[in-house]
Write a protein that holds these residues in place. Sequence first.
Motif, PDB file in Angstrom:
ATOM      1  N   GLY A   1     -21.349  86.270   8.659  1.00  0.00           N
ATOM      2  CA  GLY A   1     -20.129  85.572   8.292  1.00  0.00           C
ATOM      3  C   GLY A   1     -19.174  86.402   7.466  1.00  0.00           C
ATOM      4  O   GLY A   1     -17.951  86.247   7.580  1.00  0.00           O
TER       5      GLY A   1
ATOM      6  N   ASP B   1     -18.946  76.204  22.036  1.00  0.00           N
ATOM      7  CA  ASP B   1     -18.415  77.108  21.010  1.00  0.00           C
ATOM      8  C   ASP B   1     -16.922  77.398  21.198  1.00  0.00           C
ATOM      9  O   ASP B   1     -16.245  77.789  20.245  1.00  0.00           O
ATOM     10  CB  ASP B   1     -19.206  78.420  21.023  1.00  0.00           C
ATOM     11  CG  ASP B   1     -18.803  79.352  19.898  1.00  0.00           C
ATOM     12  OD1 ASP B   1     -19.129  79.047  18.731  1.00  0.00           O
ATOM     13  OD2 ASP B   1     -18.125  80.367  20.186  1.00  0.00           O
TER      14      ASP B   1
ATOM     15  N   ARG C   1     -27.032  84.537   9.545  1.00  0.00           N
ATOM     16  CA  ARG C   1     -25.730  83.872   9.550  1.00  0.00           C
ATOM     17  C   ARG C   1     -24.866  84.224   8.340  1.00  0.00           C
ATOM     18  O   ARG C   1     -23.683  84.557   8.503  1.00  0.00           O
ATOM     19  CB  ARG C   1     -25.903  82.352   9.670  1.00  0.00           C
ATOM     20  CG  ARG C   1     -24.585  81.630   9.949  1.00  0.00           C
ATOM     21  CD  ARG C   1     -24.828  80.220  10.428  1.00  0.00           C
ATOM     22  NE  ARG C   1     -25.304  79.360   9.359  1.00  0.00           N
ATOM     23  CZ  ARG C   1     -24.714  78.218   9.001  1.00  0.00           C
ATOM     24  NH1 ARG C   1     -23.626  77.805   9.628  1.00  0.00           N
ATOM     25  NH2 ARG C   1     -25.220  77.469   8.060  1.00  0.00           N
TER      26      ARG C   1
ATOM     27  N   ARG D   1     -16.425  85.618  14.727  1.00  0.00           N
ATOM     28  CA  ARG D   1     -15.162  85.167  15.308  1.00  0.00           C
ATOM     29  C   ARG D   1     -15.408  84.293  16.529  1.00  0.00           C
ATOM     30  O   ARG D   1     -14.587  83.467  16.904  1.00  0.00           O
ATOM     31  CB  ARG D   1     -14.307  86.379  15.684  1.00  0.00           C
ATOM     32  CG  ARG D   1     -13.663  87.059  14.478  1.00  0.00           C
ATOM     33  CD  ARG D   1     -12.873  88.283  14.880  1.00  0.00           C
ATOM     34  NE  ARG D   1     -13.741  89.384  15.270  1.00  0.00           N
ATOM     35  CZ  ARG D   1     -13.296  90.602  15.575  1.00  0.00           C
ATOM     36  NH1 ARG D   1     -11.999  90.850  15.548  1.00  0.00           N
ATOM     37  NH2 ARG D   1     -14.143  91.558  15.909  1.00  0.00           N
TER      38      ARG D   1
ATOM     39  N   VAL E   1     -15.136  75.323  18.698  1.00  0.00           N
ATOM     40  CA  VAL E   1     -15.588  75.406  17.302  1.00  0.00           C
ATOM     41  C   VAL E   1     -14.806  76.508  16.608  1.00  0.00           C
ATOM     42  O   VAL E   1     -14.722  77.634  17.117  1.00  0.00           O
ATOM     43  CB  VAL E   1     -17.109  75.702  17.232  1.00  0.00           C
ATOM     44  CG1 VAL E   1     -17.546  75.902  15.788  1.00  0.00           C
ATOM     45  CG2 VAL E   1     -17.890  74.570  17.873  1.00  0.00           C
ATOM     46  N   ASP E   2     -14.213  76.189  15.458  1.00  0.00           N
ATOM     47  CA  ASP E   2     -13.440  77.207  14.740  1.00  0.00           C
ATOM     48  C   ASP E   2     -13.816  77.320  13.273  1.00  0.00           C
ATOM     49  O   ASP E   2     -13.089  77.901  12.477  1.00  0.00           O
ATOM     50  CB  ASP E   2     -11.937  76.928  14.866  1.00  0.00           C
ATOM     51  CG  ASP E   2     -11.560  75.547  14.326  1.00  0.00           C
ATOM     52  OD1 ASP E   2     -12.472  74.825  13.870  1.00  0.00           O
ATOM     53  OD2 ASP E   2     -10.361  75.213  14.348  1.00  0.00           O
ATOM     54  N   THR E   3     -14.979  76.747  12.871  1.00  0.00           N
ATOM     55  CA  THR E   3     -15.419  76.886  11.487  1.00  0.00           C
ATOM     56  C   THR E   3     -15.882  78.311  11.232  1.00  0.00           C
ATOM     57  O   THR E   3     -16.378  78.982  12.143  1.00  0.00           O
ATOM     58  CB  THR E   3     -16.570  75.911  11.180  1.00  0.00           C
ATOM     59  OG1 THR E   3     -17.599  76.092  12.156  1.00  0.00           O
ATOM     60  CG2 THR E   3     -16.079  74.472  11.230  1.00  0.00           C
ATOM     61  N   PRO E   4     -15.734  78.822   9.996  1.00  0.00           N
ATOM     62  CA  PRO E   4     -16.042  80.237   9.718  1.00  0.00           C
ATOM     63  C   PRO E   4     -17.468  80.647  10.090  1.00  0.00           C
ATOM     64  O   PRO E   4     -17.686  81.753  10.559  1.00  0.00           O
ATOM     65  CB  PRO E   4     -15.804  80.346   8.213  1.00  0.00           C
ATOM     66  CG  PRO E   4     -14.835  79.257   7.899  1.00  0.00           C
ATOM     67  CD  PRO E   4     -15.170  78.129   8.824  1.00  0.00           C
TER      68      PRO E   4
ATOM     69  N   ARG F   1     -19.445  78.915  12.241  1.00  0.00           N
ATOM     70  CA  ARG F   1     -19.815  78.303  13.524  1.00  0.00           C
ATOM     71  C   ARG F   1     -20.925  77.276  13.329  1.00  0.00           C
ATOM     72  O   ARG F   1     -21.988  77.327  13.949  1.00  0.00           O
ATOM     73  CB  ARG F   1     -20.273  79.357  14.531  1.00  0.00           C
ATOM     74  CG  ARG F   1     -19.566  80.681  14.498  1.00  0.00           C
ATOM     75  CD  ARG F   1     -18.103  80.606  14.753  1.00  0.00           C
ATOM     76  NE  ARG F   1     -17.750  80.202  16.103  1.00  0.00           N
ATOM     77  CZ  ARG F   1     -16.497  80.194  16.569  1.00  0.00           C
ATOM     78  NH1 ARG F   1     -15.503  80.567  15.776  1.00  0.00           N
ATOM     79  NH2 ARG F   1     -16.241  79.809  17.791  1.00  0.00           N
ATOM     80  N   ASP F   2     -20.674  76.298  12.438  1.00  0.00           N
ATOM     81  CA  ASP F   2     -21.727  75.353  12.048  1.00  0.00           C
ATOM     82  C   ASP F   2     -22.304  74.586  13.238  1.00  0.00           C
ATOM     83  O   ASP F   2     -23.526  74.455  13.374  1.00  0.00           O
ATOM     84  CB  ASP F   2     -21.180  74.367  11.005  1.00  0.00           C
ATOM     85  CG  ASP F   2     -20.762  75.064   9.719  1.00  0.00           C
ATOM     86  OD1 ASP F   2     -21.501  75.964   9.297  1.00  0.00           O
ATOM     87  OD2 ASP F   2     -19.713  74.726   9.166  1.00  0.00           O
ATOM     88  N   THR F   3     -21.420  74.053  14.100  1.00  0.00           N
ATOM     89  CA  THR F   3     -21.900  73.268  15.241  1.00  0.00           C
ATOM     90  C   THR F   3     -22.729  74.134  16.195  1.00  0.00           C
ATOM     91  O   THR F   3     -23.804  73.726  16.661  1.00  0.00           O
ATOM     92  CB  THR F   3     -20.717  72.655  16.001  1.00  0.00           C
ATOM     93  OG1 THR F   3     -19.946  71.854  15.100  1.00  0.00           O
ATOM     94  CG2 THR F   3     -21.200  71.804  17.159  1.00  0.00           C
TER      95      THR F   3
END
Length: 493
Positions: free
Chosen positions: A99, A27, A95, A105, A30-33, A35-37
Amino acid sequence: MIDAVSWATATPELLLLTMACAIALVDLFVDTPLRDTTFRLTQLTLAVVAALEGYLALSGQTLIGFGGMIISDPMGAWMKCFAALALMATLVYARPYAGVRDMMRGGELFTLSLFALLGMFVMISGHHFLVIYLGLEMLTLSSYALVALRRDDARATEAAMKYFVLGALASGFLLYGLSLVYGATGSLGLAAVAKAVEAGVAQPQVLTLGVVFIVAGLAFKLGVVPFHMWVPDIYHGAPTAITLLIGGAPKLAAFVILVRLLAEGLPAVARDWQQMLAFLAVASLLVGNLAAVAQRNFKRMLAFSTIAQMGFMLLALVGGMAEGGHASPGDAYGAAMFYVVTYVLTTLATFGVMLLLTREGFEAEEIADFAGLNQRSPLYAGVLAACMFSLAGVPPLVGFYAKLAVLQALLAADGGQYVGLAVFAVLASLVGAFYYLRVVKVMYFDAATQTAPIQAPLQVRAVLSVNGALVLILGLMPGGLMALCIQAMHTVF
């Protein structure tokens, strides 16, 4: 059966621990809004762990490792499987909510949830006082952090502080009770404690005092009267997604340690703790249902509903070890297991609809917020109505069969001594039906106060639809799950 390789009894826990640490490291990159991964890895971990536990449960084996400190039996394996599945659904619902409230964050929501689940697994597998206590502390510490996850929300921070202070008090009760039982029996292992108490070598006064403190500590974790003061405040103050997380799967683990400590570890003094559980059940049914009637906030209403529902579940435990009855302990505890599993299933769908209706800047917390929901979405109104009817015990939903199974177990115990208790439970449930049906009335007969379209990801809609359908399907065909619960309990008793 004693397993020669102790690590085999803790394989799911080791896998969960390894993946929780790995996901925490992944994590960082990971910087997607949303946290998809991190989310996908968490769900994959939960699915693998649930499948592994399901396989262990179906094998029917009972393995004991680490010198008798860890046990892997069908009852524990099924409850861990259900807890992992419940957390999967919880994170799907949570989620989108997290979000839009700046709770994503980092991946703390997912990693802390995994560590909380690890605490539940350790609690369920524990066959030794220290292991059970360590699992309990891992769960509660993770829960404190999750409640305070929304750091800019004063209400959530206040709820976390209350939870921490009262949780520490309850942990002290439980730890003191365990230490007294250790002083009375000279052992920390459940099997050795049971043998010492049955042989009459334990000091009776110290043992009785220890049982009182153990029941008090467990009663707090279940949130039953008079140790219920934290439940409404935490349910109301915590972010709704976290309320679901602490009000769902942990109930499964709390139920298992109740069975482990009392029914497995202290069956020789069952008459003492049964009387305490009977008082807790009656008080919870009375206070929970009456207080819920006065609530206008949906989360607080569900909090008092939880208190009453846990009181109802305790009734099956009251009759499990009764003398002179014509039902085995496995049947009574199987009914209690069925009850708590179906309660968690219904709770997931109830909070799922609530989370679905929330949006940025708006919390669907008041009962009035559900006004006219049927006009906006007949599907979601139908799911929530099914949950309310199930919690009220209306046939043919699963809640009716769960309550019926508990009452049958209670009436079969001790030659009908508990008939009065069963009648009181039915009358208390009639009071509870009022506030559940009030929500249905608001959804179907009141004018809509919100006109915003209900939008949700496909994954949320799919999981919620399956969740709601199970509440009905398991009510129409409860035999399979009930047989599974009874069979699992018969491997223990």
